[in-house]
Design an enzyme around this catalytic site. Structure first.
Site, short mmCIF file in Angstrom:
data_model
loop_
_atom_site.label_atom_id
_atom_site.label_comp_id
_atom_site.label_asym_id
_atom_site.label_seq_id
_atom_site.Cartn_x
_atom_site.Cartn_y
_atom_site.Cartn_z
N LYS A 11 12.88 -13.91 4.48
CA LYS A 11 11.73 -14.53 5.16
C LYS A 11 12.12 -15.77 5.42
CE LYS A 11 8.50 -11.47 2.46
NZ LYS A 11 7.36 -11.48 1.68
N TYR A 51 3.04 -5.91 9.14
CA TYR A 51 2.63 -6.03 7.84
C TYR A 51 1.04 -5.26 8.10
CZ TYR A 51 5.39 -9.03 5.28
OH TYR A 51 6.52 -9.57 4.40
N ASN A 114 7.89 -15.56 -1.22
CA ASN A 114 8.92 -14.61 -2.19
C ASN A 114 9.97 -14.28 -1.58
OD1 ASN A 114 7.65 -12.67 -0.78
ND2 ASN A 114 6.61 -11.68 -2.16
N HIS A 117 11.86 -9.30 1.89
CA HIS A 117 11.17 -8.10 2.01
C HIS A 117 11.98 -7.02 2.03
CE1 HIS A 117 8.51 -5.14 3.93
NE2 HIS A 117 9.59 -4.56 4.40
N GLU A 128 10.04 0.70 9.92
CA GLU A 128 10.39 -0.74 9.90
C GLU A 128 11.74 -1.02 10.72
OE1 GLU A 128 7.71 -2.15 6.03
OE2 GLU A 128 10.08 -2.11 5.86
P1 IDP Z 1 5.99 -6.56 -1.44
O1 IDP Z 1 6.61 -7.39 -0.43
O2 IDP Z 1 6.62 -6.60 -3.04
O3 IDP Z 1 6.20 -5.08 -0.80
P2 IDP Z 1 3.06 -6.21 -0.73
O4 IDP Z 1 1.96 -6.07 -1.50
O5 IDP Z 1 3.34 -5.05 0.22
O6 IDP Z 1 4.33 -6.76 -1.48
O7 IDP Z 1 2.49 -7.61 0.01
C1 IDP Z 1 3.45 -7.98 1.11
C2 IDP Z 1 3.65 -9.40 1.18
O8 IDP Z 1 2.24 -9.97 1.65
C3 IDP Z 1 4.24 -9.82 0.09
O9 IDP Z 1 5.50 -9.86 -0.14
C4 IDP Z 1 3.71 -11.33 0.11
O10 IDP Z 1 4.52 -12.25 1.01
C5 IDP Z 1 2.36 -11.34 0.62
N1 IDP Z 1 1.34 -11.14 -0.35
C6 IDP Z 1 0.86 -10.03 -1.11
N2 IDP Z 1 -0.23 -10.21 -1.80
C7 IDP Z 1 -0.45 -11.48 -1.69
C8 IDP Z 1 -1.48 -12.64 -2.05
O11 IDP Z 1 -2.17 -12.06 -2.94
N3 IDP Z 1 -1.46 -13.97 -1.69
C9 IDP Z 1 -0.35 -14.19 -0.72
N4 IDP Z 1 0.58 -13.48 -0.23
C10 IDP Z 1 0.40 -12.24 -0.67
MG MG Z 2 5.28 -3.96 0.82
#
Ligand code: IDP
Ligand code: MG
Length: 152
Positions: A11, A51, A114, A117, A128
Site C-alpha cells: 500500500k 474494496y 497496515n 494487502h 483481484e
Molecule cells: P485485511 O486487509 O487484513 O484483509 P479487511 O478486514 O479486509 O482486512 O480490511 C481491508 C482493509 O481496510 C484493511 O487492511 C485496512 O487497511 C482497512 N480497514 C479495515 N478495518 C478498518 C478500520 O476499522 N479502520 C480503518 N481502516 C480499516
Molecule cells: Mg480483506
C-alpha cells in the site's frame, strides 16, 4: 495441494516508508514465485472495485482516499498454498495485534496504515488478479533453483 496464485499489494504507506525491498524479500525468501509486479497509482474506480465488499463500512471512503493517494506495488505470487501462507506472512489486520515476525506485526502500528494487502481466498485471488493485471502481464517461468525448493 494445487498450485495457486494470490494478489499482493504494498500500500502507499509501505512504498512511502521505503519498505518495498523488505516486504518483497519475505515472499522471495519463503520460496514463492513472483509472476507479476508493477507500480501504479490506483484510480478511484479500481480502488472501489478492489474494496467493494467494504463499501458500506464507515472506513470505506478513507480507505479509498488512502489507497489512491500514491504509488502502490501490485504483485502476483505463485506456489502451493500461497493464498493462506501469504495471509500468515502478512499477519492480522490490526498491526498491534499481529504476531511479531509477520509483516504487519514487525512493520506497522495502525489499522489504517497496515502496509500490505493479500487476497483472502481462492475466489478473491482470481477476482483481484483479474482486476489489477492483464493476462499478458503474468509471466510463466521456471526459477533456476526450483528443484531445491519444490519436490518433483
Ligand atoms: P485485511 O486487509 O487484513 O484483509 P479487511 O478486514 O479486509 O482486512 O480490511 C481491508 C482493509 O481496510 C484493511 O487492511 C485496512 O487497511 C482497512 N480497514 C479495515 N478495518 C478498518 C478500520 O476499522 N479502520 C480503518 N481502516 C480499516
Ligand atoms: Mg480483506
Amino acid at each position: 495441494m494445487t498450485l495457486e496464485r494470490t494478489f499482493i499489494a504494498i500500500k502507499p504507506d509501505g512504498v512511502q516508508r521505503g519498505l518495498i525491498g523488505e516486504i518483497l524479500s519475505r515472499f522471495e525468501s519463503k520460496g514463492f514465485k513472483l509472476v507479476a509486479l508493477k507500480q501504479l497509482v490506483p484510480t478511484r474506480e479500481l480502488a472501489e472495485q478492489h474494496y467493494g465488499v467494504h463499501r458500506e463500512r464507515p472506513f470505506f471512503k478513507g480507505l479509498v482516499n488512502f489507497i489512491t493517494s500514491g504509488p502502490v506495488v501490485a504483485m502476483v505470487w505463485e506456489g502451493e498454498g500461497v493464498i493462506n501462507s501469504s495471509r500468515k506472512l502478512i499477519g492480522g489486520t490490526k498491526p498491534l495485534e499481529a504476531e511479531p515476525g509477520t509483516i504487519r506485526g514487525d512493520l506497522a502500528i495502525n489499522i489504517g496504515r497496515n502496509v500490505i494487502h493479500g487476497s483472502d481466498s481462492p475466489e478473491t485471488a482470481v477476482y483481484e488478479i483479474g482486476l489489477w493485471f492483464q493476462k499478458s502481464e503474468l509471466n510463466e517461468w521456471k526459477p533456476a533453483d526450483q528443484t531445491w525448493r519444490v519436490e518433483d
